[in-house]
Design an enzyme around this catalytic site. Structure first.
Site, PDB file in Angstrom:
ATOM      1  NE  ARG A 104     -33.769  90.574 -19.038  1.00  0.00           N
ATOM      2  CZ  ARG A 104     -34.060  89.403 -18.514  1.00  0.00           C
ATOM      3  NH1 ARG A 104     -33.630  88.282 -19.071  1.00  0.00           N
ATOM      4  NH2 ARG A 104     -34.790  89.329 -17.431  1.00  0.00           N
ATOM      5  CE1 TYR A 147     -36.910  88.056 -10.920  1.00  0.00           C
ATOM      6  CE2 TYR A 147     -36.185  86.206 -12.262  1.00  0.00           C
ATOM      7  CZ  TYR A 147     -37.023  87.290 -12.064  1.00  0.00           C
ATOM      8  OH  TYR A 147     -37.972  87.594 -13.017  1.00  0.00           O
ATOM      9  CG  PHE A 195     -39.189  94.954 -21.265  1.00  0.00           C
ATOM     10  CD1 PHE A 195     -39.624  95.453 -22.486  1.00  0.00           C
ATOM     11  CD2 PHE A 195     -38.836  93.602 -21.178  1.00  0.00           C
ATOM     12  CE1 PHE A 195     -39.725  94.624 -23.600  1.00  0.00           C
ATOM     13  CE2 PHE A 195     -38.924  92.775 -22.284  1.00  0.00           C
ATOM     14  CZ  PHE A 195     -39.377  93.278 -23.496  1.00  0.00           C
TER      15      PHE A 195
HETATM   16  N1  UDP Z   1     -25.163  85.932 -22.146  1.00  0.00           N
HETATM   17  C1  UDP Z   1     -24.031  86.020 -22.923  1.00  0.00           C
HETATM   18  N2  UDP Z   1     -23.437  87.244 -23.079  1.00  0.00           N
HETATM   19  C2  UDP Z   1     -23.920  88.387 -22.511  1.00  0.00           C
HETATM   20  C3  UDP Z   1     -25.087  88.293 -21.735  1.00  0.00           C
HETATM   21  C4  UDP Z   1     -25.682  87.046 -21.565  1.00  0.00           C
HETATM   22  O1  UDP Z   1     -23.566  85.016 -23.472  1.00  0.00           O
HETATM   23  O2  UDP Z   1     -23.304  89.459 -22.717  1.00  0.00           O
HETATM   24  C5  UDP Z   1     -25.793  84.617 -21.960  1.00  0.00           C
HETATM   25  C6  UDP Z   1     -26.096  84.253 -20.518  1.00  0.00           C
HETATM   26  O3  UDP Z   1     -24.980  83.673 -19.890  1.00  0.00           O
HETATM   27  C7  UDP Z   1     -27.247  83.278 -20.703  1.00  0.00           C
HETATM   28  C8  UDP Z   1     -27.949  83.767 -21.962  1.00  0.00           C
HETATM   29  O4  UDP Z   1     -27.022  84.619 -22.629  1.00  0.00           O
HETATM   30  O5  UDP Z   1     -26.760  81.976 -20.938  1.00  0.00           O
HETATM   31  C9  UDP Z   1     -29.214  84.570 -21.664  1.00  0.00           C
HETATM   32  O6  UDP Z   1     -28.892  85.503 -20.705  1.00  0.00           O
HETATM   33  P1  UDP Z   1     -29.872  86.633 -20.210  1.00  0.00           P
HETATM   34  O7  UDP Z   1     -29.097  87.502 -19.262  1.00  0.00           O
HETATM   35  O8  UDP Z   1     -30.492  87.299 -21.387  1.00  0.00           O
HETATM   36  O9  UDP Z   1     -31.029  85.933 -19.411  1.00  0.00           O
HETATM   37  P2  UDP Z   1     -31.212  84.560 -18.600  1.00  0.00           P
HETATM   38  O10 UDP Z   1     -31.919  83.680 -19.554  1.00  0.00           O
HETATM   39  O11 UDP Z   1     -29.879  83.993 -18.216  1.00  0.00           O
HETATM   40  O12 UDP Z   1     -32.029  84.940 -17.434  1.00  0.00           O
END
Ligand code: UDP
Length: 312
Positions: A189, A148, A14
């Site tokens: 995400r 990570y 990406f």
């Molecule tokens: N999240 C959510 N539902 C989803 C995927 C992610 O509520 O289907 C939440 C996740 O728990 C986090 C936030 O959205 O609190 C952002 O998640 P992401 O995976 O985009 O990236 P992160 O910032 O956690 O690396």
């Protein structure tokens, strides 16, 4: 001035692919290296046929050979979404450690400047808010995200060691949540998950109670900040991200509204060690790079949602 050559590891991903585009626009030759574990040739297919662009399928945890001179290396190879690095924990640790070592070796050999893609994850579940570069973080080394977070923390450490011990020119960007075209719909995400669910008429899965916050940066802003950092003299890490913070609940509602979707929001358990808050302090980037984001969420989300629609 002779034409500059840049190597982009993870160049079919990406962010890597958007960087390839930008470096080519700046007149550079670009060598894109990717093992296509999470990257995809679709992200760079428009570049095949460009005489300044070449692609090498290679796993950078093994010795990297690039013929000729190299001026810049942008090290972006790594699984980077929570779902990806949970599925690929060993590969994530290897690319951040062994891979970064190989890339630094290439930089030393070629006398090239290297920019490491680090992450807001080095701050873990932060106790300082917003996060500024001087904060050392609150990371659980043995939790699921540790693969990570610790790989990137090691990558920062070895990058600084190559700078201090070998005199390699190094730059470190700490990237906060970024979105835009070429994100994978299945990377787990929040944004692609919500858009995919809405397009399929499914419920929207918010994890936890949705009160956790994130701050989302549109990809063109991120690329501009990274390009400026690459050309700057700053050796220590610089946060690049959009400080416009929002709860995940609000974010889900915003996406549904823009899409005109009638999907319901449902709640699922919060993943372990999911940061409760995240917002970059970007005073340093403003001061030394003259950079700040320009694209608001309303505009960025429209473009990105249209991209996802074209993929379904
Ligand atoms: N999240 C959510 N539902 C989803 C995927 C992610 O509520 O289907 C939440 C996740 O728990 C986090 C936030 O959205 O609190 C952002 O998640 P992401 O995976 O985009 O990236 P992160 O910032 O956690 O690396």
């Amino acid at each position: 001035m002779s034409q500059k050559t840049a190597v982009v590891t993870g160049g079919a991903g990406f962010l890597g692919s958007h960087l390839c585009d930008r470096l080519l626009l700046e007149g550079m030759k670009v060598v894109c290296i990717d093992n296509l574990l999470t990257g995809n040739l679709n992200n760079i297919s428009h570049l095949f046929g460009n005489e300044n662009f070449s692609f090498v399928k290679h796993d950078i945890t093994n010795f990297i050979f690039v013929p000729g001179k190299v001026d810049y290396i942008l090290h972006f190879a790594s699984p980077a979404s929570p779902i990806d690095y949970l599925k690929l924990p060993i590969q994530t640790l290897k690319v951040g450690s062994l891979g970064t070592h190989k890339v630094l070796g290439l930089a030393k050999e070629k006398n090239a400047r290297i920019l490491l893609a680090s992450t807001s994850e080095v701050y873990g579940d932060p106790e300082i808010h917003p996060q500024e570069e001087t904060y050392w973080g609150n990371v659980n080394p043995i939790g699921p995200r540790g693969v990570y977070d610790e790989a990137k923390r090691f990558a920062e450490a070895i990058t600084m060691a190559y700078n201090r011990y070998h005199g390699v020119e190094t730059r470190i960007v700490r990237i906060f949540n970024t979105y835009g075209p070429r994100m994978r719909l299945d990377d787990g995400r929040a944004l692609p998950a919500f858009v995919g669910q809405a397009l399929r008429g499914e419920d929207i899965t918010v994890f936890g109670d949705g009160s956790q916050t994130r701050s989302f940066c549109y990809v063109s802003d991120l690329v501009e900040g990274i390009y400026r950092l690459l050309l700057s003299d700053e050796v220590e890490p610089v946060n690049i991200g959009n400080p416009d913070e929002i709860t995940i609940q609000q974010f889900a509602e915003e996406v549904l509204k823009i899409m005109g979707s009638k999907s319901k929001i449902i709640y699922q358990p919060l993943p372990q060690d999911d940061p409760k808050v995240r917002q970059p302090n970007i005073e340093k980037a403003k001061r030394i790079l003259g950079w700040q984001p320009k694209v608001g969420r309303a505009e960025g989300l429209k473009i990105t949602i249209n991209f996802f629609k074209s993929k379904i």
